[in-house]
Design an enzyme around this catalytic site. Sequence first.
Site, PDB file in Angstrom:
ATOM      1  CE  LYS A  96      -9.158  -9.746  -3.682  1.00 21.02           C
ATOM      2  NZ  LYS A  96      -7.936  -8.944  -3.756  1.00 21.02           N
ATOM      3  N   GLY A 157      -2.212  -4.854  -9.606  1.00 17.33           N
ATOM      4  CA  GLY A 157      -0.864  -4.310  -9.484  1.00 17.33           C
ATOM      5  C   GLY A 157      -0.443  -3.400 -10.618  1.00 17.33           C
ATOM      6  CB  ALA A 184      -7.522  -5.394  -9.073  1.00 17.21           C
ATOM      7  N   GLY A 185      -5.986  -2.626  -9.554  1.00 16.53           N
ATOM      8  CA  GLY A 185      -5.614  -1.723 -10.634  1.00 16.53           C
ATOM      9  C   GLY A 185      -5.542  -0.249 -10.278  1.00 16.53           C
ATOM     10  CG  ASN A 206      -1.448  -4.885  -1.193  1.00 20.71           C
ATOM     11  OD1 ASN A 206      -1.560  -6.028  -0.777  1.00 20.71           O
ATOM     12  ND2 ASN A 206      -0.394  -4.163  -0.823  1.00 20.71           N
ATOM     13  CB  THR A 207       0.467  -2.568  -5.777  1.00 19.73           C
ATOM     14  OG1 THR A 207       0.176  -3.967  -5.707  1.00 19.73           O
ATOM     15  CG2 THR A 207       1.887  -2.389  -6.285  1.00 19.73           C
TER      16      THR A 207
END
Lengths: 264, 76
Positions: A96, A157, A184-185, A206-207
């Site tokens: 990645k 994040g 992301a996001g 993830n977050t």
Amino acid sequence: MLELYGQKFSSRLLIGTARYPSLAVMQEAVKASGAEIVTVSVRRENAGGKDGDAFWNIIRELNVKVLPNTAGCYSVEDAVSTAELARELFNTKWIKLEVIGDKATLQPDVVGTLEATKILLADGFEVFPYCTEDLTVAKRLADAGCKVVMPWGSQIGSGKGILHEEALRRMRAELRGVSLVIDAGLGAPSHAAKALEMGYDAVLLNTAVAGSGDPVRMAKAFAHALDAGRAAFEAGMMKPREIAQPSTPVTGTPFANTANARSS
Amino acid sequence: MQKAALHEKTVIALTINGERKQVRAITPRELLTELELEGEFFAIAVNRRVITRTRWDESILRDGDSVEIVTPRQGG
């Protein structure tokens, strides 16, 4: 089935392994998510290598495919060197690729990303480049040989979801032969469902899971949302229309054409 | 024997994970031992070039080399 560089997966979720309250919660959340691919990083040894061992033993128990990242790299040179270390450490051609251009937004340096992508592809890597919603950049990455392109939904994040819907719809329409992953996001399961409704092949997050009140339940929620989003895409969604259309048949409506009946 | 004795005396300066250190190690394998790294999962680069695990006993470290020793870690 999700296809990434010739490998097939039934889950359309790629999940991160960072920021969980504990390794045990991370392990349970990954299981609950149904993800078959997890992202990991390469970091300088710490505590005599014991931290790395503890983490890696848990990942191996999960029996998932590993996608190492080049997170934290701000130059092509650092990203390429980190990718090479990742290949050695994790014994995989997958990378990645993150070449970050700005500290505050963690916005990818798309020029550096393209340059590093070309170097890594020539060196035998299978590159998953993190990029923006810019169509030209995505096309250049695909032209360079990427079978997967990963545009952001919003800042890493941030949990804001998909900020540039029109551009990302255009990208999906133009890049038919490439697996597209929103990376992301994403903050809510509905964001992930929307990505798949739009025809995106998968999401990476993830977050949204790790930082939730209950990561294991949230992982399940995302799994359901992704199932729903994909099913909706495959079923074919209705086109939005400007004016209302009655869903109940009009024919046979009681009191039609009688005194006092009103229709307009 | 004489070679081993000479080896004992040789100290080189390396930059290891960004920190300068004096070591006696000649190979990456010896370096891991000298640094008392007990973990199992490492990758090593010397001057940005990866030294594959199979070459940890034969690759030679030189004074002034910059060494990165990395492990798997959590990532997004």
